[in-house]
Design a protein around this motif. Structure first.
Motif, PDB file in Angstrom:
ATOM      1  N   TYR A 155       0.849  -1.189   0.000  1.00 11.14           N
ATOM      2  CA  TYR A 155       0.000   0.000   0.000  1.00 11.14           C
ATOM      3  C   TYR A 155       0.892   1.249   0.000  1.00 11.14           C
ATOM      4  O   TYR A 155       2.049   1.192   0.426  1.00 11.14           O
ATOM      5  CB  TYR A 155      -0.923   0.010   1.222  1.00 11.14           C
ATOM      6  CG  TYR A 155      -1.976  -1.073   1.182  1.00 11.14           C
ATOM      7  CD1 TYR A 155      -3.218  -0.845   0.595  1.00 11.14           C
ATOM      8  CD2 TYR A 155      -1.718  -2.335   1.711  1.00 11.14           C
ATOM      9  CE1 TYR A 155      -4.178  -1.844   0.549  1.00 11.14           C
ATOM     10  CE2 TYR A 155      -2.672  -3.334   1.665  1.00 11.14           C
ATOM     11  CZ  TYR A 155      -3.904  -3.081   1.077  1.00 11.14           C
ATOM     12  OH  TYR A 155      -4.845  -4.073   1.022  1.00 11.14           O
ATOM     13  N   THR A 163       0.954   3.881   1.867  1.00 12.88           N
ATOM     14  CA  THR A 163       1.396   4.331   3.186  1.00 12.88           C
ATOM     15  C   THR A 163       1.199   3.218   4.202  1.00 12.88           C
ATOM     16  O   THR A 163       0.410   2.279   3.999  1.00 12.88           O
ATOM     17  CB  THR A 163       0.611   5.578   3.627  1.00 12.88           C
ATOM     18  OG1 THR A 163      -0.786   5.248   3.717  1.00 12.88           O
ATOM     19  CG2 THR A 163       0.800   6.716   2.631  1.00 12.88           C
ATOM     20  N   GLU A 164       1.915   3.325   5.311  1.00 14.35           N
ATOM     21  CA  GLU A 164       1.795   2.334   6.379  1.00 14.35           C
ATOM     22  C   GLU A 164       0.421   2.393   7.035  1.00 14.35           C
ATOM     23  O   GLU A 164      -0.118   1.363   7.476  1.00 14.35           O
ATOM     24  CB  GLU A 164       2.893   2.576   7.411  1.00 14.35           C
ATOM     25  CG  GLU A 164       2.943   1.526   8.511  1.00 14.35           C
ATOM     26  CD  GLU A 164       4.084   1.760   9.477  1.00 14.35           C
ATOM     27  OE1 GLU A 164       4.182   1.013  10.463  1.00 14.35           O
ATOM     28  OE2 GLU A 164       4.875   2.706   9.241  1.00 14.35           O
ATOM     29  N   LYS A 165      -0.169   3.577   7.100  1.00 15.78           N
ATOM     30  CA  LYS A 165      -1.492   3.724   7.700  1.00 15.78           C
ATOM     31  C   LYS A 165      -2.548   2.947   6.917  1.00 15.78           C
ATOM     32  O   LYS A 165      -3.378   2.232   7.501  1.00 15.78           O
ATOM     33  CB  LYS A 165      -1.855   5.207   7.762  1.00 15.78           C
ATOM     34  CG  LYS A 165      -3.214   5.480   8.380  1.00 15.78           C
ATOM     35  CD  LYS A 165      -3.509   6.969   8.405  1.00 15.78           C
ATOM     36  CE  LYS A 165      -4.896   7.228   8.997  1.00 15.78           C
ATOM     37  NZ  LYS A 165      -5.220   8.680   9.015  1.00 15.78           N
ATOM     38  N   GLU A 166      -2.524   3.053   5.594  1.00 15.39           N
ATOM     39  CA  GLU A 166      -3.484   2.317   4.771  1.00 15.39           C
ATOM     40  C   GLU A 166      -3.271   0.809   4.893  1.00 15.39           C
ATOM     41  O   GLU A 166      -4.228   0.027   4.858  1.00 15.39           O
ATOM     42  CB  GLU A 166      -3.363   2.758   3.313  1.00 15.39           C
ATOM     43  CG  GLU A 166      -3.763   4.206   3.073  1.00 15.39           C
ATOM     44  CD  GLU A 166      -3.678   4.580   1.611  1.00 15.39           C
ATOM     45  OE1 GLU A 166      -3.427   3.665   0.793  1.00 15.39           O
ATOM     46  OE2 GLU A 166      -3.854   5.765   1.276  1.00 15.39           O
ATOM     47  N   LYS A 170      -2.195  -0.817   7.609  1.00 20.07           N
ATOM     48  CA  LYS A 170      -2.766  -1.253   8.882  1.00 20.07           C
ATOM     49  C   LYS A 170      -4.288  -1.295   8.818  1.00 20.07           C
ATOM     50  O   LYS A 170      -4.924  -2.215   9.350  1.00 20.07           O
ATOM     51  CB  LYS A 170      -2.308  -0.313   9.991  1.00 20.07           C
ATOM     52  CG  LYS A 170      -0.821  -0.417  10.315  1.00 20.07           C
ATOM     53  CD  LYS A 170      -0.435   0.532  11.435  1.00 20.07           C
ATOM     54  CE  LYS A 170       1.041   0.409  11.776  1.00 20.07           C
ATOM     55  NZ  LYS A 170       1.450   1.343  12.861  1.00 20.07           N
ATOM     56  N   GLU A 171      -4.892  -0.308   8.175  1.00 18.14           N
ATOM     57  CA  GLU A 171      -6.348  -0.299   8.053  1.00 18.14           C
ATOM     58  C   GLU A 171      -6.844  -1.501   7.247  1.00 18.14           C
ATOM     59  O   GLU A 171      -7.872  -2.107   7.578  1.00 18.14           O
ATOM     60  CB  GLU A 171      -6.800   1.002   7.393  1.00 18.14           C
ATOM     61  CG  GLU A 171      -6.579   2.241   8.255  1.00 18.14           C
ATOM     62  CD  GLU A 171      -6.964   3.515   7.534  1.00 18.14           C
ATOM     63  OE1 GLU A 171      -7.281   3.422   6.317  1.00 18.14           O
ATOM     64  OE2 GLU A 171      -6.946   4.598   8.160  1.00 18.14           O
ATOM     65  N   ALA A 172      -6.114  -1.869   6.201  1.00 18.88           N
ATOM     66  CA  ALA A 172      -6.517  -3.020   5.393  1.00 18.88           C
ATOM     67  C   ALA A 172      -6.389  -4.319   6.175  1.00 18.88           C
ATOM     68  O   ALA A 172      -7.225  -5.227   6.056  1.00 18.88           O
ATOM     69  CB  ALA A 172      -5.671  -3.081   4.119  1.00 18.88           C
TER      70      ALA A 172
END
Length: 214
Positions: free
Chosen positions: A124, A126-129, A131-133
């Motif tokens: 992904y 970014t790392e944030k996206e 983690k959300e996935a």
């Protein structure tokens, strides 16, 4: 103007003619030597096939064969280059004033290790996206999968598709050999006409082995 162009062209032709004559004279002055040898890998001492062997800017070259062997004509003073993808390039200077017209080599080539820059691959942007996935993934209970795999229908399907074990294959093989031996020495015996089988059958009747047991 035309006279100047004509003189320039004439001078250029004379220059090429003189340069070619000098090269031909240089080749005649230098002795031709047959360079042969075997190319090995320095790590495993295995023969290296397909090595490019050439004299730079001379248009002369060859490549090593299946067993690493090569042979090509060179001149005294030539610099012969050995190159192969993944191995360090090497060069060999043909000595001058060689008494013999042959030179044999055993050349070992080392592995050329190239350190590449580290590349980080992310699924992904970014790392944030990412983690959300991961948090949004629906995880199936493993016990549910195990229960479906242990159902009678699934077990029956696996039993029908399962190949024979080693013991079964060996038993079938031995039975096939016995039948081949029987066919080799005569027809297979018919148990209906075997007197020993009839005698065993009569004894079992007298003993009452065939009576139904409640």
């Amino acid at each position: 103007m035309k006279k100047t162009a004509l003189l320039s062209s004439l001078f250029f032709v004379l220059f090429l003619f003189g340069f070619g004559k000098l090269q031909a004279q240089d080749r005649q002055d230098r002795k031709v030597i047959q360079l042969s040898g075997i190319i090995l890998n320095a790590d495993s001492t295995d023969a290296v096939a397909g090595v490019n062997i050439y004299v730079p800017k001379k248009g002369r070259g060859t490549s090593s064969g299946r067993f690493g062997y090569f042979s090509m004509p060179v001149l005294e003073g030539d610099s012969v280059v050995f190159s192969f993808i993944g191995l360090k390039r090497q060069s060999f200077k043909v000595p001058e004033n060689v008494e013999d017209d042959r030179i044999s080599l055993i050349l070992t080539m080392e592995v050329d290790e190239i350190a590449l820059a580290e590349v980080e691959v992310m699924p992904y942007p970014t790392e944030k996206e990412f983690k959300e996935a991961v948090l949004a993934m629906s995880v199936v209970d493993p016990m549910t999968i195990s229960s479906s795999n242990m159902s009678p229908e699934m077990l029956l399907r696996w039993a029908e598709a399962m190949p024979a074990s080693g013991n079964e294959n060996f038993r079938y093989f031995q039975q096939g050999l016995m039948q081949q031996n029987q066919d080799l020495y005569g027809p297979r015996p018919l148990r209906l006409l075997d007197p020993f089988a009839w005698a065993q059958f009569i004894r079992s009747i007298k003993r009452g082995d065939l009576k139904s047991r409640d």
